[in-house]
Design a protein around this motif. Structure first.
Motif, mmCIF file in Angstrom:
data_model
loop_
_atom_site.group_PDB
_atom_site.id
_atom_site.type_symbol
_atom_site.label_atom_id
_atom_site.label_comp_id
_atom_site.label_asym_id
_atom_site.label_seq_id
_atom_site.Cartn_x
_atom_site.Cartn_y
_atom_site.Cartn_z
ATOM 1 N N SER A 134 0.805 -1.230 0.000
ATOM 2 C CA SER A 134 0.000 0.000 0.000
ATOM 3 C C SER A 134 0.833 1.272 0.000
ATOM 4 O O SER A 134 0.291 2.361 -0.104
ATOM 5 C CB SER A 134 -0.939 0.007 1.206
ATOM 6 N N GLY A 135 2.140 1.148 0.107
ATOM 7 C CA GLY A 135 3.011 2.318 0.072
ATOM 8 C C GLY A 135 3.344 2.837 1.453
ATOM 9 O O GLY A 135 2.824 2.372 2.467
ATOM 10 N N PHE A 136 4.242 3.813 1.478
ATOM 11 C CA PHE A 136 4.692 4.418 2.722
ATOM 12 C C PHE A 136 5.025 5.879 2.451
ATOM 13 O O PHE A 136 5.223 6.286 1.315
ATOM 14 C CB PHE A 136 5.910 3.672 3.300
ATOM 15 N N MET A 137 5.070 6.662 3.517
ATOM 16 C CA MET A 137 5.271 8.099 3.389
ATOM 17 C C MET A 137 6.711 8.489 3.723
ATOM 18 O O MET A 137 7.299 7.955 4.661
ATOM 19 C CB MET A 137 4.333 8.850 4.326
ATOM 20 N N VAL A 138 7.243 9.416 2.931
ATOM 21 C CA VAL A 138 8.530 10.060 3.212
ATOM 22 C C VAL A 138 8.336 11.543 2.930
ATOM 23 O O VAL A 138 7.972 11.920 1.804
ATOM 24 C CB VAL A 138 9.676 9.491 2.339
ATOM 25 N N TRP A 173 5.165 6.799 -1.354
ATOM 26 C CA TRP A 173 6.086 6.025 -2.193
ATOM 27 C C TRP A 173 5.517 4.625 -2.369
ATOM 28 O O TRP A 173 5.021 4.013 -1.419
ATOM 29 C CB TRP A 173 7.465 5.943 -1.529
ATOM 30 N N ASP A 174 5.573 4.120 -3.602
ATOM 31 C CA ASP A 174 5.091 2.771 -3.895
ATOM 32 C C ASP A 174 5.909 1.737 -3.126
ATOM 33 O O ASP A 174 7.107 1.926 -2.876
ATOM 34 C CB ASP A 174 5.195 2.468 -5.386
ATOM 35 N N SER A 175 5.255 0.631 -2.786
ATOM 36 C CA SER A 175 5.957 -0.457 -2.102
ATOM 37 C C SER A 175 5.543 -1.826 -2.627
ATOM 38 O O SER A 175 5.779 -2.842 -1.981
ATOM 39 C CB SER A 175 5.722 -0.383 -0.590
ATOM 40 N N ASP A 176 4.926 -1.853 -3.798
ATOM 41 C CA ASP A 176 4.547 -3.139 -4.375
ATOM 42 C C ASP A 176 5.787 -3.855 -4.919
ATOM 43 O O ASP A 176 6.908 -3.352 -4.832
ATOM 44 C CB ASP A 176 3.479 -2.955 -5.458
ATOM 45 N N ALA A 221 12.740 4.267 5.261
ATOM 46 C CA ALA A 221 11.290 4.250 5.491
ATOM 47 C C ALA A 221 10.669 2.976 4.935
ATOM 48 O O ALA A 221 9.764 2.390 5.555
ATOM 49 C CB ALA A 221 10.641 5.482 4.860
ATOM 50 N N GLY A 222 11.142 2.532 3.790
ATOM 51 C CA GLY A 222 10.635 1.296 3.197
ATOM 52 C C GLY A 222 10.936 0.083 4.062
ATOM 53 O O GLY A 222 10.079 -0.784 4.266
ATOM 54 N N GLU A 223 12.145 0.029 4.590
ATOM 55 C CA GLU A 223 12.511 -1.074 5.476
ATOM 56 C C GLU A 223 11.657 -1.059 6.744
ATOM 57 O O GLU A 223 11.201 -2.110 7.204
ATOM 58 C CB GLU A 223 13.993 -1.003 5.821
ATOM 59 N N MET A 224 11.418 0.121 7.300
ATOM 60 C CA MET A 224 10.579 0.239 8.492
ATOM 61 C C MET A 224 9.134 -0.171 8.174
ATOM 62 O O MET A 224 8.477 -0.846 8.978
ATOM 63 C CB MET A 224 10.615 1.669 9.040
ATOM 64 N N HIS A 225 8.664 0.230 7.013
ATOM 65 C CA HIS A 225 7.312 -0.132 6.585
ATOM 66 C C HIS A 225 7.156 -1.647 6.522
ATOM 67 O O HIS A 225 6.207 -2.209 7.080
ATOM 68 C CB HIS A 225 7.036 0.504 5.211
ATOM 69 N N ILE A 226 8.095 -2.322 5.872
ATOM 70 C CA ILE A 226 8.032 -3.782 5.742
ATOM 71 C C ILE A 226 8.122 -4.439 7.118
ATOM 72 O O ILE A 226 7.369 -5.370 7.430
ATOM 73 C CB ILE A 226 9.145 -4.298 4.808
ATOM 74 N N ALA A 227 9.026 -3.953 7.976
ATOM 75 C CA ALA A 227 9.168 -4.521 9.320
ATOM 76 C C ALA A 227 7.875 -4.364 10.120
ATOM 77 O O ALA A 227 7.461 -5.286 10.834
ATOM 78 C CB ALA A 227 10.331 -3.853 10.050
ATOM 79 N N THR A 228 7.216 -3.225 9.981
ATOM 80 C CA THR A 228 5.954 -2.980 10.679
ATOM 81 C C THR A 228 4.874 -3.942 10.202
ATOM 82 O O THR A 228 4.099 -4.473 11.010
ATOM 83 C CB THR A 228 5.504 -1.520 10.476
#
Length: 134
Positions: free
Chosen positions: A39-43, A48-51, A97-104
């Protein structure tokens, strides 16, 4: 017990009621995990896309920045309709931020799987309502 099974995804609980199976609920948790992950993440206020395709593109550009920290992508698509100039400093923020998003997302999945494992069968249908699969 209800006489007719509501569907293949239901099993008889200890009380005899039909409830969603744990296997079906694990599949729903996985589906929701995928939806959240993609669903993406914010910076800095920008989505930002995360697919899958975005994660591949991030890996490819990470190699470029590793080889040449001065490398700049003049037009990088952060998400639908959102274009940025991507340099190493911005990419470092995006990567973190992407790494944190995936970890969350994985933390959420683990918690839901543990919650499911601890539930008695009679609460499985109520648990299913906590999963926001769309």
């Amino acid at each position: 017990m209800q006489t007719e099974r509501p569907g293949d995804d239901h099993v008889a609980s200890e009380s005899g009621a039909w409830v969603l199976s744990r296997t079906m609920l694990l599949q729903q948790i996985s589906m929701e995990k995928n939806r959240r992950r993609d669903s993406g993440f914010m910076v800095d206020g920008l989505l930002w896309d995360s697919d899958y395709n975005a994660r591949i593109a991030y890996a490819e550009v990470a190699q470029r920045f590793a080889a040449d920290p001065a490398y700049i992508v003049p037009q990088w698509k952060a998400s639908a309709g959102k274009w940025v100039q991507l340099d190493a400093a911005l990419f470092a923020s995006v990567q973190a931020a992407g790494e944190m998003h995936i970890a969350t997302v994985f933390t959420w999945q683990k918690a839901k799987e543990e919650e499911l494992a601890a539930l008695p069968d009679d609460l499985l249908d109520e648990f299913a309502k906590t999963l926001s699969v769309v």
